[in-house]
Enzyme design. Structure first.
Site, mmCIF file in Angstrom:
data_model
loop_
_atom_site.group_PDB
_atom_site.id
_atom_site.type_symbol
_atom_site.label_atom_id
_atom_site.label_comp_id
_atom_site.label_asym_id
_atom_site.label_seq_id
_atom_site.Cartn_x
_atom_site.Cartn_y
_atom_site.Cartn_z
ATOM 1 N N LYS A 127 0.829 -1.217 0.000
ATOM 2 C CA LYS A 127 0.000 0.000 0.000
ATOM 3 C C LYS A 127 0.866 1.270 0.000
ATOM 4 C CE LYS A 127 -3.125 2.399 3.181
ATOM 5 N NZ LYS A 127 -2.166 3.451 3.491
ATOM 6 N N LYS A 164 7.644 1.110 1.858
ATOM 7 C CA LYS A 164 8.373 0.288 0.864
ATOM 8 C C LYS A 164 9.740 0.897 0.539
ATOM 9 C CE LYS A 164 5.175 0.682 -2.265
ATOM 10 N NZ LYS A 164 4.146 1.379 -1.468
ATOM 11 N N LYS A 209 6.551 9.290 -9.034
ATOM 12 C CA LYS A 209 6.966 10.356 -8.092
ATOM 13 C C LYS A 209 8.489 10.473 -8.023
ATOM 14 C CE LYS A 209 4.917 9.155 -4.221
ATOM 15 N NZ LYS A 209 4.278 7.851 -4.566
ATOM 16 N N ASP A 242 -0.202 1.476 -5.863
ATOM 17 C CA ASP A 242 -1.424 1.018 -6.526
ATOM 18 C C ASP A 242 -1.119 0.396 -7.873
ATOM 19 O OD1 ASP A 242 -3.295 2.095 -4.525
ATOM 20 O OD2 ASP A 242 -2.401 3.997 -5.144
#
Lengths: 254, 400
Positions: free
Chosen positions: A9, A14, A40, A126
């Site tokens: 998520k 991560k 990003k 996602d």
């Protein structure tokens, strides 16, 4: 050869986990390639004291024949880093962008030429289209570690990712290595969350590879724009990351 | 379906044909929606930009556009690259459109989309608005996606064109008829000339033609006419637009053979009463199968002495093809099963491959076979040609 993708998520940790595992593996003598697979482009910053490296997609946009040595950036710890990057939010196709970067690295034989023996993919939260499943496809990561806490949304994402891995089994995609547990919440909530995570992992018949403690040192290291292993190498938290790196290479590094 | 496949092709084992059920395994696709847009706007002095990868223009210029080497038109492909799509480089498209507009000085700019920009959600309306502001000319944004046929493309282009350039106007002093749906994808020059002459011969003045041998000025005069003759499903959105704009009625059909007098009556009634006339065909188990564009097929069916069943894989109104007819669905197995009980097929020669043992009366259709049968195209409105190529062979079949 360890070839592992971190999924989970958004905001779960991560990149922090991937960065510290990369440092631990490098200090164990491995040659690590850390690929940030997120538009990003903020996965490898901690390797460069918070400095953003130029995303490979932007470099390829200007020069489609970019030589490999200009596509990568190596950290002080010797970790070879790549950020895929992506389009301006709301435009283009970030998923296909990840695919293009991974194809570029394969085409230029980055792993072979740079003598890499550990490839870590840090994939955004996602998995909304085919492009984001690219790192788990045949020829890229051989294993997937899901980073999750015991909170409902994190568990939901974990189950979805596990389902995707299971669905793609017949295609020769990566297999599920296990769960990296992230402690969240106060002392009352933590045991309940851990219990929920353990139950979910058991249901998926996959091990919990490590539990990253909720620690102020993790946040302090982030504040210093550096990996925890660099800021607090003697801390118990650093030992957790080192153990995790060791476990990953021993179990999946063949 | 299985049995039919075996009978008609005899080429593959049954299990392979099962795997290809509902797929086009023999037939090519019809011209795409982007080709439809380019064809629809070809003669109007605009600049048509297809936002697509370079190379996609050659399908249009080579196969779908007979005017390409004879008559100039500003039609360009944006040359979208994979990297432009990934990075969402809209600015490149905007800059290139502006540069092209400065070169061609068009009356308007038309921007249409293809699969890649469609899938990544490129905001063409916003890009169109920016271009309009910067160029100071009308910009038509045509929401194609490269997935539909030329029927959809022409339809969207003409609708956008009319919305921009047509307004209510006083009617012509004499009863006049517009022709809607004339594009080389559906109609050849000789056939169109014949149609114009026929309209005059039944007592009408010829209005404007959408959109062959025409100009933007002609298009603006469409509302002056008293009624429209709609040749192809591609012109139905334009016909609806004109009805809403100025209560202009439409009559669907082509004056083929014995259908011509019926069409004449309907046109006069439309002009007198402002009533529109659609077209309906109800297919049955029949000795004739007609394949092609729906309005053409239904017009032809009406002019034949035998019952028929129609197959149109192209977009068409749900009320046009009924009963055992098949409209709007591309399905080879469907037409194969129609052919199983029929003895004669009418349509583009490419359809012969589905039933090699059946007799095919060839009516080449550029939107389907491109230039492959261009030299064999003939004017179906010419009574003598219609007699020789369609009615006489049918009589032979009946005699058999």
């Amino acid at each position: 050869m360890l070839s592992l993708a971190f999924y989970g998520k958004g905001g779960i940790g991560k990149s922090t986990t991937c960065t510290n595992v990369a440092v631990a593996l490098a200090r164990m003598g491995h040659t690590v390639l850390h690929i940030g697979c997120d538009p990003k482009a903020d996965s490898v910053r901690a390797h460069f004291h918070g400095e953003a490296i130029v995303p490979l997609l932007r470099l390829l946009h200007t020069n489609p024949n970019l030589p490999l040595e200009e596509a990568i950036r190596t950290s002080e710890e010797g970790i070879v880093c790549v950020e895929t990057g992506g389009p301006t939010p709301g435009l283009g196709c970030a998923g296909r962008g990840i695919g293009m970067v991974l194809e570029y690295l394969a085409r230029t034989q980055a792993v072979q030429k740079l003598g890499i023996d550990c490839v870590l993919y840090d994939v955004l939260g996602d998995v909304v289209c085919g492009g984001f499943s690219m790192p788990m496809r045949k020829g890229f990561a051989r294993h997937v570690a899901i980073v999750s806490s015991g909170e409902a949304m994190a568990l939901y994402a974990m189950e979805n990712i596990a389902k995707a891995i299971s669905n793609f089994k017949s295609r020769g995609y990566a297999s599920l290595a296990g769960i990296i547990a992230i402690e969240r919440g106060d002392a009352t909530i933590r045991p309940l969350a851990q219990q929920a995570l353990e139950a979910a992992a058991a249901k998926l018949e996959t091990p919990i590879l490590a539990t990253i403690p909720q620690s102020p040192l993790v946040f302090a290291a982030e504040g210093q724009h550096s990996p925890l292993l660099t800021c607090y190498p003697e801390s118990p938290e650093a030992a957790v990351y080192r153990d995790l790196a060791k476990t990953l290479f021993e179990r999946f590094g063949n | 379906m299985k049995e039919t496949s075996k009978q008609t092709t005899g080429k593959y084992p049954e299990n392979i044909m099962d795997a290809y059920a509902d797929c086009a395994t023999y037939l090519p696709s019809y011209a795409s929606d982007t080709s439809g847009v380019c064809s629809a706007l070809y003669e109007l002095g605009g600049l048509t930009v297809v936002h697509d990868a370079s190379g996609c223009n050659s399908t249009y210029s080579t196969f779908d556009e007979p005017r390409w080497f004879k008559q100039e038109s500003a039609i360009v492909i944006s040359g979208l690259t994979e990297m432009d799509a990934i990075m969402g480089d809209d600015q490149k498209l905007i800059d290139n459109c502006i540069e092209a507009a400065h070169i061609y000085s068009p009356n308007f700019l038309a921007l249409c989309s293809s699969p890649m920009p469609f899938v990544i959600g490129t905001d063409l309306p916003a890009i169109g608005a920016e271009l309009e502001e910067r160029l100071g000319i009308p910009v038509l944004v045509i929401p194609t996606n490269g997935i539909h046929s030329y029927i959809a493309g022409c339809g969207l282009a003409w609708e956008a064109l009319l919305a921009r350039f047509c307004q209510r106007l006083p009617k012509s002093p004499k009863p006049s008829i517009n022709i809607l749906g004339a594009s080389p994808l559906d109609i050849e020059n000789n056939t169109l000339s014949h149609l114009c002459a026929w309209i005059r011969s039944i007592g009408f003045q010829l209005g404007a033609c959408l959109a062959l041998h025409t100009s933007l000025e002609d298009i603006s005069s469409l509302p002056k006419a008293h009624a429209n003759l709609v040749l192809s499903s591609s012109a139905l959105p334009a016909a609806r637009f004109l009805t809403h704009l100025c209560d202009q009625p439409s009559v669907l059909g082509l004056p083929i053979g014995s259908f011509a007098p019926i069409l004449k009556e309907r046109l006069w009634e439309a002009v007198t009463t402002k009533q529109s006339f659609g077209l309906t065909h109800t297919g049955s188990e029949a000795p004739l199968v007609i394949a092609g564009e729906a309005i053409f097929c239904a017009s032809l069916a009406t002019a034949l002495p035998l019952p028929s069943v129609l197959y149109s894989p192209l977009e068409c109104p749900p009320t046009l093809l009924l009963g055992k007819d098949s409209g709007g669905v591309e399905d080879e197995s469907k037409i194969q099963s129609m052919m199983a009980t029929a003895s004669v097929l009418m349509g583009d020669p490419f359809y012969q491959v589905l039933a090699p043992e059946k007799r095919l009366l060839a009516i080449p259709h550029r939107a389907f076979s491109g230039r492959v049968f261009a030299k064999d195209m003939w004017n179906i409105l010419d009574p003598q040609a219609f007699q020789t190529r369609i009615l006489n062979p049918l009589r032979e079949e009946i005699a058999c």
